[in-house]
Design an enzyme around this catalytic site. Structure first.
Site, PDB file in Angstrom:
ATOM      1  N   ASN A   9       0.866  -1.174   0.000  1.00 16.27           N
ATOM      2  CA  ASN A   9       0.000   0.000   0.000  1.00 16.27           C
ATOM      3  C   ASN A   9       0.907   1.231   0.000  1.00 16.27           C
ATOM      4  O   ASN A   9       1.475   1.571   1.035  1.00 16.27           O
ATOM      5  CB  ASN A   9      -0.894  -0.021   1.253  1.00 16.27           C
ATOM      6  CG  ASN A   9      -1.718   1.251   1.382  1.00 16.27           C
ATOM      7  OD1 ASN A   9      -1.827   2.027   0.434  1.00 16.27           O
ATOM      8  ND2 ASN A   9      -2.301   1.480   2.550  1.00 16.27           N
ATOM      9  N   LYS A  11       0.038   4.246  -0.380  1.00 13.15           N
ATOM     10  CA  LYS A  11      -0.643   5.440   0.113  1.00 13.15           C
ATOM     11  C   LYS A  11      -0.404   6.619  -0.859  1.00 13.15           C
ATOM     12  O   LYS A  11      -0.376   6.420  -2.060  1.00 13.15           O
ATOM     13  CB  LYS A  11      -0.191   5.767   1.535  1.00 13.15           C
ATOM     14  CG  LYS A  11      -0.253   4.534   2.450  1.00 13.15           C
ATOM     15  CD  LYS A  11      -0.057   4.850   3.873  1.00 13.15           C
ATOM     16  CE  LYS A  11      -0.030   3.560   4.665  1.00 13.15           C
ATOM     17  NZ  LYS A  11      -0.039   3.781   6.082  1.00 13.15           N
ATOM     18  N   HIS A  95      -9.648   0.911   4.473  1.00 13.01           N
ATOM     19  CA  HIS A  95      -8.384   1.105   5.201  1.00 13.01           C
ATOM     20  C   HIS A  95      -8.646   2.024   6.402  1.00 13.01           C
ATOM     21  O   HIS A  95      -9.461   2.942   6.323  1.00 13.01           O
ATOM     22  CB  HIS A  95      -7.340   1.711   4.259  1.00 13.01           C
ATOM     23  CG  HIS A  95      -5.965   1.712   4.862  1.00 13.01           C
ATOM     24  ND1 HIS A  95      -5.559   2.678   5.751  1.00 13.01           N
ATOM     25  CD2 HIS A  95      -4.935   0.847   4.732  1.00 13.01           C
ATOM     26  CE1 HIS A  95      -4.308   2.404   6.126  1.00 13.01           C
ATOM     27  NE2 HIS A  95      -3.909   1.301   5.524  1.00 13.01           N
ATOM     28  N   GLU A  97      -7.126   4.453   7.540  1.00 15.65           N
ATOM     29  CA  GLU A  97      -6.969   5.896   7.274  1.00 15.65           C
ATOM     30  C   GLU A  97      -8.224   6.449   6.597  1.00 15.65           C
ATOM     31  O   GLU A  97      -8.610   7.589   6.825  1.00 15.65           O
ATOM     32  CB  GLU A  97      -5.705   6.130   6.415  1.00 15.65           C
ATOM     33  CG  GLU A  97      -4.449   5.931   7.258  1.00 15.65           C
ATOM     34  CD  GLU A  97      -3.220   5.509   6.480  1.00 15.65           C
ATOM     35  OE1 GLU A  97      -3.181   5.641   5.245  1.00 15.65           O
ATOM     36  OE2 GLU A  97      -2.270   5.023   7.136  1.00 15.65           O
ATOM     37  N   GLU A 167      -5.550  -5.102  10.354  1.00 20.69           N
ATOM     38  CA  GLU A 167      -4.523  -4.101  10.619  1.00 20.69           C
ATOM     39  C   GLU A 167      -4.844  -3.359  11.917  1.00 20.69           C
ATOM     40  O   GLU A 167      -5.646  -2.408  11.907  1.00 20.69           O
ATOM     41  CB  GLU A 167      -4.475  -3.090   9.478  1.00 20.69           C
ATOM     42  CG  GLU A 167      -4.166  -3.695   8.134  1.00 20.69           C
ATOM     43  CD  GLU A 167      -3.611  -2.644   7.180  1.00 20.69           C
ATOM     44  OE1 GLU A 167      -2.458  -2.793   6.795  1.00 20.69           O
ATOM     45  OE2 GLU A 167      -4.325  -1.685   6.874  1.00 20.69           O
ATOM     46  N   GLY A 173       2.238   2.154  10.660  1.00 23.29           N
ATOM     47  CA  GLY A 173       3.156   3.280  10.506  1.00 23.29           C
ATOM     48  C   GLY A 173       3.827   3.713  11.797  1.00 23.29           C
ATOM     49  O   GLY A 173       4.422   4.787  11.866  1.00 23.29           O
ATOM     50  N   SER A 212       3.315  -2.319  10.293  1.00 25.32           N
ATOM     51  CA  SER A 212       4.779  -2.334  10.445  1.00 25.32           C
ATOM     52  C   SER A 212       5.407  -3.677  10.083  1.00 25.32           C
ATOM     53  O   SER A 212       6.339  -4.132  10.735  1.00 25.32           O
ATOM     54  CB  SER A 212       5.162  -1.904  11.864  1.00 25.32           C
ATOM     55  OG  SER A 212       4.686  -0.593  12.126  1.00 25.32           O
TER      56      SER A 212
HETATM   57  C1  PEP Z   1      -0.819   0.120   5.905  1.00 27.22           C
HETATM   58  O1  PEP Z   1      -0.845   1.275   5.562  1.00 27.22           O
HETATM   59  O2  PEP Z   1      -1.717  -0.611   5.500  1.00 27.22           O
HETATM   60  C2  PEP Z   1       0.279  -0.362   6.742  1.00 27.22           C
HETATM   61  C3  PEP Z   1       0.182  -1.546   7.262  1.00 27.22           C
HETATM   62  O3  PEP Z   1       1.357   0.501   6.935  1.00 27.22           O
HETATM   63  P1  PEP Z   1       2.749   0.151   7.656  1.00 27.22           P
HETATM   64  O4  PEP Z   1       3.257  -1.123   7.080  1.00 27.22           O
HETATM   65  O5  PEP Z   1       3.644   1.315   7.362  1.00 27.22           O
HETATM   66  O6  PEP Z   1       2.473   0.016   9.131  1.00 27.22           O
END
Ligand code: PEP
Length: 251
Positions: A9, A11, A95, A97, A167, A173, A212
């Protein structure tokens, strides 16, 4: 047997030239690996150029969002047929976000998932609890509710076409990863919920972990019985790092 699926992803990162440069570095690093199905979700603006750069490879293209109407007066929105036109095989929906920053609710996410299935695009439906919700002992309540709401319109018989991404919001992040055991606990719960909803077909549904994920933790996460892949943000921006994740390499 569920085929592992590793998705990037990106973003709101990467211009067209950067997306193409990524593909040129990344493809040689994964061309001899069949460890996992690999999916890249660039911003809408890079779908066309990245799609061309991926042509002839087995790496799949995905969008990060969609609007659940075929066409019409929906200024600035992107429809499922438009994503088909660009060669998308997958699309993220729900997601965290989008839920937190843009107020997206389960019923809207459910409409998107159905609209994607109707044109043959596989939705990656994201769910996950905040730290506050985890600390209040509400993981099952929150994740169970998101699953029920977001999958409300999914017809039986399409289980091989949907992917769930668990997630935990506190791990996205932040550099904080759920331990493989913590992740498995929730993945096991999700599998049970899916089984109640879809019966035997639930065994086909792939459940990704996201939060992460990086080369250092992918192998241990993948050792868990209900973790079928990963949705990767930060570590997917660098071709070398994402290739290690996609190869499910222990490092
Ligand atoms: C994400 O944006 O779906 C995500 C898991 O980000 P990160 O791997 O940076 O935590």
């Amino acid at each position: 047997m569920r085929q592992p699926i590793i998705a990037a992803n990106w973003k709101m990162h990467k211009l067209n030239s950067e997306a193409v440069a990524f593909a040129e570095s990344f493809l040689p690093l994964v061309q001899d690996s069949d460890a996992a199905e690999i999916v890249l979700a660039p911003p809408f603006t890079a779908l066309s150029s990245l799609g061309s750069a991926l042509a002839g490879s087995s790496v799949q293209l995905a969008a990060q969002n969609v609007y659940p109407e075929e066409s019409g007066a929906f200024t600035a929105e992107i429809s499922p047929p438009m994503l088909v036109d660009l060669g998308c095989r997958y699309t993220l929906v729900g997601h965290s976000e989008r839920r937190a920053l843009f107020g997206e609710q389960d019923d809207f996410i459910a409409r998107k998932a159905l609209a994607l299935l109707e044109v043959g695009i596989r939705p990656i439906v994201c769910v996950g609890e905040t730290l506050e919700e985890r600390e209040a002992g509400r993981i099952e309540d929150v994740v169970g509710g998101q699953l029920q709401g977001s999958l409300a319109s999914i017809p039986a018989g399409t289980t091989s076409e949907i992917v769930i991404a668990y997630e935990p919001v506190w791990a996205i992040g932040t550099g904080k990863t759920a331990t493989p055991e913590m992740a498995q606990e929730v993945h096991g719960f999700i599998r049970k919920e899916l089984s109640t909803r879809f019966g035997e077909g639930s065994e086909e549904i792939r459940i990704q972990y996201g939060g992460s994920v990086k080369p250092e933790n992918i192998a241990d996460l993948m050792d868990q019985p209900d973790i079928d892949g990963a949705l990767v943000g930060g570590a997917s921006l660098d071709p070398v790092s994402f290739a290690k994740v996609a190869r499910l390499q222990r490092s």
